[in-house]
Write a protein that holds these residues in place. Structure first.
Motif, short mmCIF file in Angstrom:
data_model
loop_
_atom_site.label_atom_id
_atom_site.label_comp_id
_atom_site.label_asym_id
_atom_site.label_seq_id
_atom_site.Cartn_x
_atom_site.Cartn_y
_atom_site.Cartn_z
N ALA A 71 0.83 -1.22 0.00
CA ALA A 71 0.00 0.00 0.00
C ALA A 71 0.86 1.26 0.00
CB ALA A 71 -0.93 0.00 1.21
N PHE A 72 1.96 1.24 0.72
CA PHE A 72 2.85 2.41 0.75
C PHE A 72 3.54 2.58 -0.59
CE2 PHE A 72 3.09 0.83 5.27
CZ PHE A 72 2.11 1.69 5.74
N ILE A 73 3.98 1.48 -1.18
CA ILE A 73 4.64 1.53 -2.48
C ILE A 73 3.68 2.07 -3.54
CG2 ILE A 73 5.63 0.13 -4.33
CD1 ILE A 73 6.63 -1.78 -2.04
N SER A 74 2.44 1.59 -3.51
CA SER A 74 1.49 2.03 -4.53
C SER A 74 1.19 3.52 -4.41
CB SER A 74 0.21 1.21 -4.47
OG SER A 74 -0.49 1.46 -3.28
N GLY A 75 1.37 4.08 -3.22
CA GLY A 75 1.12 5.51 -3.03
C GLY A 75 2.20 6.41 -3.61
N CYS A 76 3.36 5.84 -3.92
CA CYS A 76 4.44 6.67 -4.47
C CYS A 76 4.99 6.13 -5.78
CB CYS A 76 5.57 6.84 -3.45
SG CYS A 76 6.53 5.35 -3.13
N ILE A 77 4.35 5.11 -6.31
CA ILE A 77 4.87 4.45 -7.50
C ILE A 77 4.96 5.37 -8.72
CG2 ILE A 77 2.73 3.53 -8.43
CD1 ILE A 77 4.26 0.87 -8.72
N ARG A 100 -2.10 -4.14 -10.95
CA ARG A 100 -3.30 -3.35 -11.25
C ARG A 100 -3.04 -1.86 -11.11
NH1 ARG A 100 -5.70 -7.51 -8.40
NH2 ARG A 100 -5.87 -6.27 -6.52
N GLU A 101 -2.27 -1.49 -10.07
CA GLU A 101 -1.94 -0.07 -9.88
C GLU A 101 -1.16 0.46 -11.08
OE1 GLU A 101 -2.47 2.22 -7.19
OE2 GLU A 101 -3.99 0.71 -6.75
N LEU A 102 -0.21 -0.31 -11.57
CA LEU A 102 0.57 0.09 -12.74
C LEU A 102 -0.32 0.26 -13.96
CD1 LEU A 102 3.78 -2.10 -12.42
CD2 LEU A 102 3.62 0.38 -12.26
N GLU A 103 -1.21 -0.68 -14.16
CA GLU A 103 -2.12 -0.60 -15.30
C GLU A 103 -2.97 0.66 -15.22
OE1 GLU A 103 -4.38 -4.21 -15.59
OE2 GLU A 103 -2.57 -5.43 -15.87
N GLU A 104 -3.50 0.96 -14.04
CA GLU A 104 -4.34 2.14 -13.87
C GLU A 104 -3.57 3.43 -14.13
OE1 GLU A 104 -6.38 2.12 -10.10
OE2 GLU A 104 -7.19 0.11 -10.47
N LEU A 105 -2.28 3.43 -13.77
CA LEU A 105 -1.45 4.61 -13.99
C LEU A 105 -0.86 4.65 -15.39
CD1 LEU A 105 0.44 4.62 -10.57
CD2 LEU A 105 -1.22 6.33 -11.36
N GLY A 106 -1.04 3.58 -16.15
CA GLY A 106 -0.48 3.52 -17.50
C GLY A 106 1.03 3.38 -17.50
N LEU A 107 1.58 2.77 -16.43
CA LEU A 107 3.03 2.59 -16.33
C LEU A 107 3.39 1.16 -16.74
CD1 LEU A 107 3.58 4.32 -12.88
CD2 LEU A 107 4.13 5.25 -15.14
N PRO A 108 4.57 0.99 -17.33
CA PRO A 108 4.98 -0.36 -17.74
C PRO A 108 5.28 -1.25 -16.55
CG PRO A 108 6.77 1.18 -18.08
CD PRO A 108 5.58 2.00 -17.63
N LEU A 109 5.04 -2.54 -16.71
CA LEU A 109 5.29 -3.51 -15.65
C LEU A 109 6.75 -3.50 -15.21
CD1 LEU A 109 4.17 -5.77 -13.91
CD2 LEU A 109 4.67 -7.35 -15.77
N ILE A 110 7.66 -3.27 -16.12
CA ILE A 110 9.08 -3.29 -15.77
C ILE A 110 9.40 -2.19 -14.75
CG2 ILE A 110 9.93 -1.78 -17.60
CD1 ILE A 110 12.14 -4.19 -17.76
N THR A 111 8.55 -1.19 -14.65
CA THR A 111 8.76 -0.14 -13.67
C THR A 111 8.91 -0.73 -12.27
OG1 THR A 111 7.45 1.42 -14.95
CG2 THR A 111 7.77 1.95 -12.64
N ILE A 112 8.14 -1.76 -11.98
CA ILE A 112 8.19 -2.33 -10.64
C ILE A 112 9.07 -3.55 -10.54
CG2 ILE A 112 6.87 -3.63 -8.99
CD1 ILE A 112 5.25 -1.59 -8.66
N PHE A 113 8.84 -4.48 -11.37
CA PHE A 113 9.46 -5.77 -11.14
C PHE A 113 10.82 -5.90 -11.80
CE2 PHE A 113 4.95 -6.25 -10.51
CZ PHE A 113 4.97 -6.71 -9.22
N GLY A 114 11.17 -5.01 -12.72
CA GLY A 114 12.47 -5.00 -13.33
C GLY A 114 12.97 -6.40 -13.66
N LEU A 115 12.51 -6.97 -14.71
CA LEU A 115 12.83 -8.35 -15.05
C LEU A 115 14.26 -8.47 -15.56
CD1 LEU A 115 9.45 -9.13 -16.81
CD2 LEU A 115 10.09 -9.62 -14.47
N TRP A 116 15.20 -8.28 -14.67
CA TRP A 116 16.62 -8.41 -15.04
C TRP A 116 17.31 -9.46 -14.23
CZ3 TRP A 116 14.81 -3.50 -13.55
CH2 TRP A 116 14.88 -3.25 -12.18
#
Length: 116
Positions: A71-77, A100-116
């Protein structure tokens, strides 16, 4: 504005609260494996929410954030371009919430999970 890498320092919640006061001055912040939980994350995210210019990179990997930290992360993502959250004890439910939060904000999934 530069990079601050405090990874592998076991300062816990008290330390992350102190560091939170300097987020206005850094563009890249690495706090991997610093032994803090959602309690410290709450303070950090409140500071990040106040940024005028988003952070380029924030690494919170290896900390005990759990689903309570989601919840805290989603507030500043929306104030972080790239966020790394590996090994943070976030369940599938928490991960789906962040997706879901990323989708609603129109941000790419890699923003959070960084698939590296």
């Amino acid at each position: 504005m530069g990079t601050l890498d405090l990874s592998l320092n076991k300062f816990g919640n008290d330390g992350v609260v102190l560091i939170s006061g300097c987020v206005q001055k850094v563009r890249r912040l690495r706090l991997e494996s610093c032994s803090f939980s959602a309690t410290g994350l709450e303070v950090l995210c409140k500071e990040i929410q106040n940024l005028e210019i988003p952070m380029e990179f924030l690494d919170l990997s290896g900390n005990m954030l759990g689903d309570s930290g989601v919840a805290f992360i989603s507030g500043c993502i929306d104030k972080v371009w790239e966020l790394r959250l590996e090994h943070c004890r976030i369940s599938d439910v928490g991960e789906q919430y962040l997706r879901r939060e990323l989708e609603e904000l129109g941000l790419p999934l890699i923003t959070i999970f960084g698939l590296w």
